[in-house]
Design a protein around this motif. Sequence first.
Motif, PDB file in Angstrom:
ATOM      1  N   CYS A   8      49.247 -16.578  38.054  1.00  0.00           N
ATOM      2  CA  CYS A   8      49.783 -17.728  37.252  1.00  0.00           C
ATOM      3  C   CYS A   8      51.443 -17.971  38.812  1.00  0.00           C
ATOM      4  O   CYS A   8      51.165 -17.977  39.866  1.00  0.00           O
ATOM      5  CB  CYS A   8      50.221 -17.098  36.277  1.00  0.00           C
ATOM      6  SG  CYS A   8      51.157 -15.936  36.820  1.00  0.00           S
ATOM      7  N   LYS A   9      51.924 -19.074  38.252  1.00  0.00           N
ATOM      8  CA  LYS A   9      52.645 -19.620  38.801  1.00  0.00           C
ATOM      9  C   LYS A   9      53.794 -18.161  39.118  1.00  0.00           C
ATOM     10  O   LYS A   9      54.514 -18.530  40.432  1.00  0.00           O
ATOM     11  CB  LYS A   9      53.819 -20.870  38.040  1.00  0.00           C
ATOM     12  CG  LYS A   9      53.113 -21.922  37.285  1.00  0.00           C
ATOM     13  CD  LYS A   9      52.231 -22.129  39.257  1.00  0.00           C
ATOM     14  CE  LYS A   9      51.863 -23.530  38.723  1.00  0.00           C
ATOM     15  NZ  LYS A   9      50.946 -24.096  39.874  1.00  0.00           N
ATOM     16  N   ARG A  42      51.290 -21.564  33.053  1.00  0.00           N
ATOM     17  CA  ARG A  42      51.097 -22.336  34.413  1.00  0.00           C
ATOM     18  C   ARG A  42      50.125 -21.259  34.878  1.00  0.00           C
ATOM     19  O   ARG A  42      50.356 -20.409  35.706  1.00  0.00           O
ATOM     20  CB  ARG A  42      52.283 -22.642  34.580  1.00  0.00           C
ATOM     21  CG  ARG A  42      53.277 -23.082  34.007  1.00  0.00           C
ATOM     22  CD  ARG A  42      54.371 -23.352  34.645  1.00  0.00           C
ATOM     23  NE  ARG A  42      54.879 -21.862  34.803  1.00  0.00           N
ATOM     24  CZ  ARG A  42      55.648 -21.870  35.139  1.00  0.00           C
ATOM     25  NH1 ARG A  42      56.560 -22.489  36.069  1.00  0.00           N
ATOM     26  NH2 ARG A  42      56.170 -20.383  35.530  1.00  0.00           N
TER      27      ARG A  42
END
Length: 140
Positions: A8-9, A42
């Motif tokens: 994920c981000k 994300r």
Amino acid sequence: MIRYDLTCKNGHAFDSWFASASAYDALERAGQLSCAVCGDARVSKALMAPSVRENVKAPARRLSEPGNPLERAMAELRRKVESSSDYVGDAFAREARAMHEGKTPERAIHGEARLDEARRLIEDGIPVAPLPFAPKRRTN
């Protein structure tokens, strides 16, 4: 089925299984993927190395067969215990105590005992040892 390494981000790494590559793509386009750690939507595929078998001509191993020396040793131990002792199920503590007290003839047994039962057997000087495997499931 296909497994992807994902990130994920926020930098969390995790993996997940998908029905196919196109199923992953559809979920990604629909915004239905989220981080297994923080929930961030994300998410993207991480760099992965392919899983490659060393010897393609080697026959596939059945999952029920031991795959390494430790698994083979455990399987042999199980065979030895099961062939040289009587399975007494959850009556193990009662049977072990009765043999120790001379109420029943001594014999090799195996079975299950609750932690408190096993502790009392040991405290009373009755020799017992945990087995490194669970009993086989009984089926109808």
